[in-house]
Design an enzyme around this catalytic site. Structure first.
Site, PDB file in Angstrom:
ATOM      1  N   LEU A  49      35.019  45.826  36.667  1.00 49.05           N
ATOM      2  CA  LEU A  49      36.057  46.826  36.374  1.00 49.05           C
ATOM      3  C   LEU A  49      35.635  47.725  35.215  1.00 49.05           C
ATOM      4  O   LEU A  49      35.877  48.936  35.239  1.00 49.05           O
ATOM      5  CB  LEU A  49      37.395  46.145  36.070  1.00 49.05           C
ATOM      6  CG  LEU A  49      38.012  45.350  37.233  1.00 49.05           C
ATOM      7  CD1 LEU A  49      39.188  44.506  36.751  1.00 49.05           C
ATOM      8  CD2 LEU A  49      38.463  46.293  38.350  1.00 49.05           C
ATOM      9  N   LYS A  93      41.300  37.486  16.305  1.00 45.97           N
ATOM     10  CA  LYS A  93      39.902  37.585  16.747  1.00 45.97           C
ATOM     11  C   LYS A  93      39.764  38.635  17.851  1.00 45.97           C
ATOM     12  O   LYS A  93      38.879  39.485  17.818  1.00 45.97           O
ATOM     13  CB  LYS A  93      39.435  36.224  17.284  1.00 45.97           C
ATOM     14  CG  LYS A  93      38.144  36.290  18.087  1.00 45.97           C
ATOM     15  CD  LYS A  93      37.726  34.935  18.622  1.00 45.97           C
ATOM     16  CE  LYS A  93      38.266  34.601  19.982  1.00 45.97           C
ATOM     17  NZ  LYS A  93      37.572  35.260  21.110  1.00 45.97           N
ATOM     18  N   ASN A  94      40.662  38.563  18.838  1.00 42.38           N
ATOM     19  CA  ASN A  94      40.513  39.435  20.008  1.00 42.38           C
ATOM     20  C   ASN A  94      40.829  40.897  19.703  1.00 42.38           C
ATOM     21  O   ASN A  94      40.481  41.774  20.481  1.00 42.38           O
ATOM     22  CB  ASN A  94      41.377  38.929  21.173  1.00 42.38           C
ATOM     23  CG  ASN A  94      40.786  37.672  21.799  1.00 42.38           C
ATOM     24  OD1 ASN A  94      39.686  37.256  21.427  1.00 42.38           O
ATOM     25  ND2 ASN A  94      41.502  37.068  22.723  1.00 42.38           N
ATOM     26  N   ASP A 128      45.223  32.110  27.385  1.00 39.33           N
ATOM     27  CA  ASP A 128      44.600  31.526  26.192  1.00 39.33           C
ATOM     28  C   ASP A 128      45.455  30.420  25.569  1.00 39.33           C
ATOM     29  O   ASP A 128      45.014  29.779  24.607  1.00 39.33           O
ATOM     30  CB  ASP A 128      44.325  32.612  25.144  1.00 39.33           C
ATOM     31  CG  ASP A 128      43.096  33.439  25.485  1.00 39.33           C
ATOM     32  OD1 ASP A 128      42.387  33.085  26.440  1.00 39.33           O
ATOM     33  OD2 ASP A 128      42.848  34.446  24.806  1.00 39.33           O
ATOM     34  N   CYS A 148      32.283  31.961  26.700  1.00 34.84           N
ATOM     35  CA  CYS A 148      33.032  30.819  27.240  1.00 34.84           C
ATOM     36  C   CYS A 148      32.659  30.558  28.699  1.00 34.84           C
ATOM     37  O   CYS A 148      32.486  31.485  29.474  1.00 34.84           O
ATOM     38  CB  CYS A 148      34.518  31.123  27.210  1.00 34.84           C
ATOM     39  SG  CYS A 148      35.319  30.601  25.710  1.00 34.84           S
ATOM     40  N   ARG A 165      32.944  35.356  35.271  1.00 36.79           N
ATOM     41  CA  ARG A 165      33.633  36.421  34.517  1.00 36.79           C
ATOM     42  C   ARG A 165      32.909  37.745  34.698  1.00 36.79           C
ATOM     43  O   ARG A 165      32.059  38.129  33.896  1.00 36.79           O
ATOM     44  CB  ARG A 165      33.753  36.041  33.041  1.00 36.79           C
ATOM     45  CG  ARG A 165      34.633  34.838  32.854  1.00 36.79           C
ATOM     46  CD  ARG A 165      34.891  34.550  31.408  1.00 36.79           C
ATOM     47  NE  ARG A 165      35.781  35.513  30.792  1.00 36.79           N
ATOM     48  CZ  ARG A 165      36.195  35.402  29.524  1.00 36.79           C
ATOM     49  NH1 ARG A 165      35.786  34.415  28.773  1.00 36.79           N
ATOM     50  NH2 ARG A 165      37.020  36.292  29.027  1.00 36.79           N
ATOM     51  N   ARG A 194      34.382  29.354  17.026  1.00 36.35           N
ATOM     52  CA  ARG A 194      34.301  30.736  17.510  1.00 36.35           C
ATOM     53  C   ARG A 194      35.638  31.449  17.328  1.00 36.35           C
ATOM     54  O   ARG A 194      35.675  32.665  17.187  1.00 36.35           O
ATOM     55  CB  ARG A 194      33.967  30.752  19.016  1.00 36.35           C
ATOM     56  CG  ARG A 194      32.552  30.352  19.344  1.00 36.35           C
ATOM     57  CD  ARG A 194      32.264  30.596  20.822  1.00 36.35           C
ATOM     58  NE  ARG A 194      32.956  31.783  21.250  1.00 36.35           N
ATOM     59  CZ  ARG A 194      33.674  31.893  22.365  1.00 36.35           C
ATOM     60  NH1 ARG A 194      33.763  30.889  23.185  1.00 36.35           N
ATOM     61  NH2 ARG A 194      34.271  33.018  22.661  1.00 36.35           N
TER      62      ARG A 194
HETATM   63  C1  UD1 Z   1      40.192  38.791  27.030  1.00 40.37           C
HETATM   64  C2  UD1 Z   1      40.249  37.823  25.868  1.00 40.37           C
HETATM   65  C3  UD1 Z   1      40.332  36.390  26.377  1.00 40.37           C
HETATM   66  C4  UD1 Z   1      41.499  36.229  27.344  1.00 40.37           C
HETATM   67  C5  UD1 Z   1      41.438  37.280  28.441  1.00 40.37           C
HETATM   68  C6  UD1 Z   1      42.668  37.276  29.340  1.00 40.37           C
HETATM   69  C7  UD1 Z   1      38.924  38.983  24.187  1.00 40.37           C
HETATM   70  C8  UD1 Z   1      37.709  38.986  23.343  1.00 40.37           C
HETATM   71  N1  UD1 Z   1      39.009  37.992  25.087  1.00 40.37           N
HETATM   72  O1  UD1 Z   1      39.002  38.524  27.753  1.00 40.37           O
HETATM   73  O2  UD1 Z   1      40.518  35.550  25.240  1.00 40.37           O
HETATM   74  O3  UD1 Z   1      41.446  34.959  27.940  1.00 40.37           O
HETATM   75  O4  UD1 Z   1      41.337  38.602  27.861  1.00 40.37           O
HETATM   76  O5  UD1 Z   1      43.810  37.460  28.588  1.00 40.37           O
HETATM   77  O6  UD1 Z   1      39.797  39.805  24.020  1.00 40.37           O
HETATM   78  N2  UD1 Z   1      37.973  40.553  35.672  1.00 40.37           N
HETATM   79  C9  UD1 Z   1      37.382  41.105  36.760  1.00 40.37           C
HETATM   80  N3  UD1 Z   1      36.518  42.157  36.572  1.00 40.37           N
HETATM   81  C10 UD1 Z   1      36.262  42.665  35.342  1.00 40.37           C
HETATM   82  C11 UD1 Z   1      36.887  42.094  34.229  1.00 40.37           C
HETATM   83  C12 UD1 Z   1      37.742  41.038  34.415  1.00 40.37           C
HETATM   84  O7  UD1 Z   1      37.592  40.677  37.891  1.00 40.37           O
HETATM   85  O8  UD1 Z   1      35.488  43.622  35.227  1.00 40.37           O
HETATM   86  C13 UD1 Z   1      38.910  39.422  35.845  1.00 40.37           C
HETATM   87  C14 UD1 Z   1      38.501  38.193  35.043  1.00 40.37           C
HETATM   88  O9  UD1 Z   1      37.568  37.401  35.750  1.00 40.37           O
HETATM   89  C15 UD1 Z   1      39.833  37.516  34.861  1.00 40.37           C
HETATM   90  C16 UD1 Z   1      40.797  38.697  34.697  1.00 40.37           C
HETATM   91  O10 UD1 Z   1      40.151  39.803  35.280  1.00 40.37           O
HETATM   92  O11 UD1 Z   1      40.194  36.798  36.034  1.00 40.37           O
HETATM   93  C17 UD1 Z   1      41.160  39.010  33.262  1.00 40.37           C
HETATM   94  O12 UD1 Z   1      39.979  39.108  32.477  1.00 40.37           O
HETATM   95  P1  UD1 Z   1      39.863  40.070  31.222  1.00 40.37           P
HETATM   96  O13 UD1 Z   1      41.223  40.563  30.837  1.00 40.37           O
HETATM   97  O14 UD1 Z   1      38.829  41.080  31.472  1.00 40.37           O
HETATM   98  O15 UD1 Z   1      39.338  39.108  30.089  1.00 40.37           O
HETATM   99  P2  UD1 Z   1      38.512  39.564  28.841  1.00 40.37           P
HETATM  100  O16 UD1 Z   1      38.925  40.928  28.465  1.00 40.37           O
HETATM  101  O17 UD1 Z   1      37.079  39.296  29.050  1.00 40.37           O
END
Ligand code: UD1
Length: 419
Positions: free
Chosen positions: A124, A22-23, A306, A115, A120, A398
């Site tokens: 970044l 999915k991801n 995850d 979720c 979230r 999902r």
């Molecule tokens: C993706 C995965 C999700 C998984 C996560 C971490 C998909 C669709 N989803 O989510 O299943 O749990 O990676 O492996 O691929 N953060 C910031 N600022 C940002 C972005 C993220 O501070 O702009 C923080 C988040 O709050 C979190 C960490 O960075 O603590 C990692 O998040 P991130 O890797 O961005 O998760 P997703 O890419 O949304």
């Protein structure tokens, strides 16, 4: 709203085939926005998140066709504003920002939903777009990015909790059509980022270093259509491995990539299970006594956040004290209160769960709160005395393709009720 009844005390045995990731599929489908030519993506899992992404692409003007696991997307002419009604349902819709910015030099998306696993942010992602020369405006619940032109730049995506997976995807997708060279430092190393990079390379992008902390992208003028098969879903695979650990007598996963699951396999070996891997197969069997674990969820290649909830379900009935810390999403412990309702003995201290293994859980009505938490509740139900009623299973749909049918084919007894 469907609910799932899990009849406990069944044993699992046999073989199960793992679906496409999915991801990986979500950003890869979004990447099809980068070209006017058709892209053909195979092994796309049949999940509601994928359905949302295809709906968003259609609403943006793409022609989308789907025949079993093969999706064709043709983005000849696109608009740049994604409709709130769909976007709000899925956080990953944020990954259309990068390709739209790359191609059309502007994009507007509602701030993401999805979720409920804590705060979230997407700061970044936005920092990355700004480094490429885009202006970012957040207004009335929408984020708009706009750039007269995109210029390559050196960007750090290192955040408080490590890198960002979708942020790396987004910046990479914008940078492939930027002028000059982009260097992403502190890039996420997840296999899904590598899968996306491979698809972009097949479309004509110039990318090196995907899968490491530093990705280098040489911008090109345009991309063309491509075909791509999505990698196996390592989280679905991990979830079946934990189910098999909880109540299996030998379960084999096929069409899986063992190299993507090293940390999960190591943890299961440490927890007392026998794990055997072959090229695209993994077999897990009981091996005597189960052992408690100290587990830290961290970015790849460490143990994945995850898989944290599912491991809590296993450790809840593993004799001794286990300590599980989530360093990626420290608030991601909504499953704990539901597991406690089933008789688990778990204490939460910030982003750490201290699990005192109990002999048995008992079935209870429980509430799924997010995707992986709901999987954990199903796994808990498999080992419980009596029936576990998991409500709000739309969360599980999902991210898991036919989880009930797949577990039933291994010997579980799971019913789905349309309510
Ligand atoms: C993706 C995965 C999700 C998984 C996560 C971490 C998909 C669709 N989803 O989510 O299943 O749990 O990676 O492996 O691929 N953060 C910031 N600022 C940002 C972005 C993220 O501070 O702009 C923080 C988040 O709050 C979190 C960490 O960075 O603590 C990692 O998040 P991130 O890797 O961005 O998760 P997703 O890419 O949304």
């Amino acid at each position: 709203m469907d609910k799932i009844l899990v009849h406990g005390n069944r044993r699992l045995k046999g073989t199960v085939r793992i679906s496409g990731s999915k991801n990986s599929a979500l950003p890869i489908l979004a990447a099809a926005l980068l070209t006017r030519e058709p892209c053909v993506i195979s092994r796309v899992p049949d999940l509601s998140d994928i359905h949302y992404m295809l709906t968003i692409l259609s609403e943006l003007g793409c022609e989308v066709e789907r025949a079993s696991g093969v999706v064709t997307v043709k983005a000849e002419n696109v608009t740049t504003e994604a409709p709130y009604e769909i976007v709000r349902k899925m956080r990953a819709s944020v990954c259309i920002l990068g390709p739209l910015l790359g191609r059309e030099k502007e994009a507007t998306v509602s701030l993401p939903g999805g979720c409920i696993i804590g705060d979230r942010p997407i700061d970044l992602h936005l920092r990355g777009f700004e480094a490429l020369g885009a202006a970012v405006r957040v207004q009335s619940g929408n984020v708009k990015v706009l750039a007269p032109e995109l210029r390559g730049s050196t960007i750090s995506l290192r955040g408080k909790f490590g890198s960002t997976v979708l942020g790396t995807d987004n910046v990479m997708m914008a940078a492939v059509l930027a002028e000059g060279t982009t260097v992403i430092d502190g890039a996420a190393e997840e296999p899904e980022v590598v899968d996306l990079a491979n698809f972009l390379i097949a479309m004509g992008a110039k990318i090196e270093g995907a899968g490491t902390r530093r990705i280098i992208i040489e911008g090109v003028k345009e991309l063309h259509g491509a075909e791509h098969e999505v990698i196996p879903d390592r989280i679905e695979a991990g979830t079946f491995l934990v189910a098999a650990a909880i109540c299996g007598d030998g379960v084999t996963l096929t069409r899986v990539e063992p190299g993507h699951l090293t940390a999960v396999l190591d943890s299961l070996s440490q927890a007392g299970f026998q794990v055997e891997t072959d090229k695209n197969r993994i077999t897990i069997s009981p091996n005597g006594t189960r052992r408690p674990l100290k587990l830290d969820a961290l970015p790849y290649p460490s143990f994945p956040t995850d898989m944290q909830a599912q491991m809590c379900a296993l450790l809840a009935t593993t004799d001794g004290i286990s300590v599980v810390t989530d360093n990626v999403f420290p608030q991601r412990f909504m499953h704990v209160s539901e597991l406690k309702r089933m008789g688990a003995n778990i204490e939460l201290q910030g982003g750490t769960a201290i699990i005192h293994g109990v002999e048995k859980l008992s079935g209870a009505p429980v509430m799924a709160s997010d995707l992986r938490a709901s999987a954990a509740l199903v796994l808990a139900g498999l080992q419980a005395e009596g029936v576990t009623e998991v409500n709000r299973v739309y969360h599980i749909d999902r991210g898991y393709e036919s989880i009930d049918d797949k577990l039933n084919s291994l010997g579980a007894e799971i019913e789905r009720l349309k309510v």
